[in-house]
Scaffold this active site. Structure first.
Site, PDB file in Angstrom:
ATOM      1  N   ASP A 188     -11.865   4.393  -4.566  1.00  0.00           N
ATOM      2  CA  ASP A 188     -10.616   3.641  -4.664  1.00  0.00           C
ATOM      3  C   ASP A 188      -9.912   3.511  -3.323  1.00  0.00           C
ATOM      4  O   ASP A 188      -9.043   2.655  -3.153  1.00  0.00           O
ATOM      5  CB  ASP A 188      -9.690   4.338  -5.667  1.00  0.00           C
ATOM      6  CG  ASP A 188      -8.497   3.490  -6.039  1.00  0.00           C
ATOM      7  OD1 ASP A 188      -8.695   2.305  -6.370  1.00  0.00           O
ATOM      8  OD2 ASP A 188      -7.367   4.008  -5.988  1.00  0.00           O
ATOM      9  N   LEU A 191      -2.314  -1.076  -9.524  1.00  0.00           N
ATOM     10  CA  LEU A 191      -1.857  -2.267  -8.814  1.00  0.00           C
ATOM     11  C   LEU A 191      -2.496  -2.403  -7.436  1.00  0.00           C
ATOM     12  O   LEU A 191      -2.201  -3.353  -6.718  1.00  0.00           O
ATOM     13  CB  LEU A 191      -0.327  -2.239  -8.660  1.00  0.00           C
ATOM     14  CG  LEU A 191       0.472  -2.330  -9.953  1.00  0.00           C
ATOM     15  CD1 LEU A 191       1.959  -2.164  -9.665  1.00  0.00           C
ATOM     16  CD2 LEU A 191       0.209  -3.658 -10.660  1.00  0.00           C
ATOM     17  N   ARG A 192      -3.358  -1.445  -7.083  1.00  0.00           N
ATOM     18  CA  ARG A 192      -3.966  -1.519  -5.760  1.00  0.00           C
ATOM     19  C   ARG A 192      -4.861  -2.743  -5.621  1.00  0.00           C
ATOM     20  O   ARG A 192      -5.013  -3.297  -4.536  1.00  0.00           O
ATOM     21  CB  ARG A 192      -4.759  -0.234  -5.481  1.00  0.00           C
ATOM     22  CG  ARG A 192      -5.177  -0.083  -4.023  1.00  0.00           C
ATOM     23  CD  ARG A 192      -5.669   1.311  -3.733  1.00  0.00           C
ATOM     24  NE  ARG A 192      -4.539   2.237  -3.637  1.00  0.00           N
ATOM     25  CZ  ARG A 192      -4.595   3.503  -4.001  1.00  0.00           C
ATOM     26  NH1 ARG A 192      -5.681   3.995  -4.528  1.00  0.00           N
ATOM     27  NH2 ARG A 192      -3.543   4.283  -3.860  1.00  0.00           N
ATOM     28  N   GLY A 193      -5.434  -3.196  -6.742  1.00  0.00           N
ATOM     29  CA  GLY A 193      -6.289  -4.376  -6.695  1.00  0.00           C
ATOM     30  C   GLY A 193      -5.519  -5.615  -6.270  1.00  0.00           C
ATOM     31  O   GLY A 193      -5.963  -6.379  -5.416  1.00  0.00           O
ATOM     32  N   THR A 220      -4.547  -5.337  -2.532  1.00  0.00           N
ATOM     33  CA  THR A 220      -5.703  -5.549  -1.658  1.00  0.00           C
ATOM     34  C   THR A 220      -6.117  -7.011  -1.664  1.00  0.00           C
ATOM     35  O   THR A 220      -6.428  -7.589  -0.617  1.00  0.00           O
ATOM     36  CB  THR A 220      -6.876  -4.670  -2.110  1.00  0.00           C
ATOM     37  OG1 THR A 220      -6.487  -3.293  -2.065  1.00  0.00           O
ATOM     38  CG2 THR A 220      -8.083  -4.871  -1.211  1.00  0.00           C
TER      39      THR A 220
END
Length: 341
Positions: free
Chosen positions: A191, A272-274, A277
């Protein structure tokens, strides 16, 4: 000693090259993971990227590559305030490396010869403001993985042992490569890579011939080969520098934000990292293309590398993660259009 193989001369592997260029433009992407068969150019691309990157300006003699004298750590005892140019650091983290080598430790020689307690910086100090490269990252020992996770989260290396209490910045782009047949990567570390790329051996005969031709020329007529490709790397370096300058002014329309959120919801991406990014990568690509705002074409181009490693496994869906992203792109954005969207 031969110079690294030119980045511009790498045949095919367009997604891998794009991902690496995007991390050079936007360090906040955190890194790129390249998984694939042996002999597909993973290590070659990393070495080539190191030679391609624009130089950094740092305080002369600073062990953590500080950009200003005020940022040099006290323990480093840097006497100079002079700024010098040096290549962007690209540091190898080998398998089997000890924790002391990674984080730094007591300088034993100085302690024995002078009776002074001093800190000897490790690989994390050298990699600050640069790249940390791990080949066969899926074989890395667990305690080193845990250490990297802590530093990647905080951007700071903390050493509290042997009577030392040391802190220094450790912000770097993490590049990992590996062969999926040799084991999977721990989800926590997976991740931390902003982008993920899958590389395979080319099946097109003409493309394989071109790989052989260029590699043979590199090994047997290196001067002529470098003379041909060095100017192309120079142009690419200027595009990276221009994109870095333009990046803060690249706009993201409201529809772009909605597209990011809808795509990640449709894919079932965790957290929410997707979205973050995806947005950062699309903005970096827009800057690289000389565009002043993010469009769907940029989101389409970076979505597989930004999202494929963030999907939950679906036992009822036999399609791979790349196919799932491609299918969902079609569902959310509609059929791909060759014209600007």
């Amino acid at each position: 000693m031969k110079q690294p193989f030119p980045f511009s001369a790498i045949v095919g592997q367009d997604e891998m090259k794009q991902a690496m260029l995007l991390t050079a433009i936007e360090p906040a992407l955190s890194g790129v993971l390249v998984f694939g068969d042996r002999g597909t150019g993973k290590s070659t691309a990393v070495r080539a990227l190191a030679a391609l990157l624009p130089p950094i300006r740092q305080v002369e003699g600073c062990p953590v590559n500080s950009a200003r004298a005020a940022e040099c750590p006290d323990w480093a005892e840097v006497g100079s305030t002079r700024l010098v140019k040096r290549p962007t650091p690209v540091v190898d983290l080998p398998l089997g490396v000890t924790e002391d080598r990674v984080t730094g430790a007591l300088d034993i020689e100085r302690a024995l010869t002078r009776g002074e307690k001093a800190f000897q910086p490790g690989l994390l100090a050298r990699a600050n403001r640069g790249y940390l490269y791990i080949d066969e990252v899926n074989l890395l020992e667990d305690h080193i993985v845990d250490l990297l996770l802590d530093v990647a989260q905080s951007g700071e290396n903390v050493v509290e042992r042997e009577g030392l209490s040391i802190r220094h910045p450790a912000r770097f782009v993490l590049v990992g490569s590996g062969n999926p047949e040799e084991g999977e990567l721990r989800p926590q570390l997976l991740d931390r890579f902003g982008l993920s790329v899958e590389v395979t051996s080319p099946t097109d005969v003409d493309q394989r011939i071109e790989v052989l031709r260029r590699r043979d020329a590199y090994e047997h007529d290196n001067d002529a080969f470098m003379k041909t490709w060095r100017p192309r790397d120079g142009k690419l370096r200027k595009r990276i520098e221009a994109a870095r300058t333009a990046l803060p002014s690249v706009a993201t329309p409201e529809q772009g934000l909605r597209d990011c959120a809808e795509l990640c919801v449709a894919l079932g991406a965790d957290g929410l990292r997707g979205e973050l990014t995806l947005l950062r990568a699309a903005r970096a690509l827009a800057a690289f293309d000389g565009q002043d705002e993010v469009g769907r074409s940029h989101l389409r181009a970076v979505a597989p590398s930004a999202l494929r490693h963030r999907l939950r496994r679906d036992p009822l869906d036999e399609a791979g993660s790349t196919a799932r992203v491609a299918r969902t792109l079609g569902d959310v954005f509609g059929p791909y259009q060759t014209a600007a969207e």
